[in-house]
Design an enzyme around this catalytic site. Structure first.
Site, short mmCIF file in Angstrom:
data_model
loop_
_atom_site.label_atom_id
_atom_site.label_comp_id
_atom_site.label_asym_id
_atom_site.label_seq_id
_atom_site.Cartn_x
_atom_site.Cartn_y
_atom_site.Cartn_z
CE1 TYR A 11 -3.65 -2.48 -0.03
CE2 TYR A 11 -2.60 -3.39 1.92
CZ TYR A 11 -3.53 -3.49 0.91
OH TYR A 11 -4.32 -4.59 0.82
CB SER A 12 0.63 4.48 1.77
OG SER A 12 -0.62 4.84 1.22
CG PHE A 13 6.25 0.64 3.42
CD1 PHE A 13 6.83 1.38 4.45
CD2 PHE A 13 7.04 -0.27 2.74
CE1 PHE A 13 8.15 1.21 4.79
CE2 PHE A 13 8.37 -0.44 3.08
CZ PHE A 13 8.93 0.29 4.11
#
Length: 86
Positions: A11-13
């Site tokens: 995801y956003s990582f």
């Protein structure tokens, strides 16, 4: 059980990893923030997207409307997402 087949959604990582790699490439003179995306990804050309630069993408200023991409858990799903974006 954790096996080599287990996928971990980032995801956003993934944004942190991508930004770090791109910043290192820029520092080494291998990348310019203002190069159009189509220079690296010719499939992105057309539809008024040709002037979009890496800087636009990194600052969320590319002007790309929300694209209903769905999940991309397989290579085929990833290809379909990319095709939808382009």
């Amino acid at each position: 059980p954790l096996t080599p087949d287990v996928r971990h959604p980032l995801y956003s990582f993934s944004k942190l990893v991508t930004a770090t790699v791109l910043a290192r490439l820029r520092d080494e003179g291998l990348l310019d923030w203002d190069t159009p995306v189509v220079a690296w990804l010719p499939e992105f050309a057309g539809g008024g997207k040709d002037p979009i630069t890496l800087r636009h993408c990194l600052t969320h200023a590319a002007g790309i409307p929300a694209v209903p991409l769905g999940g991309a858990r397989t290579e085929a799903e990833g290809d379909a997402c990319w095709k939808s974006l382009c």
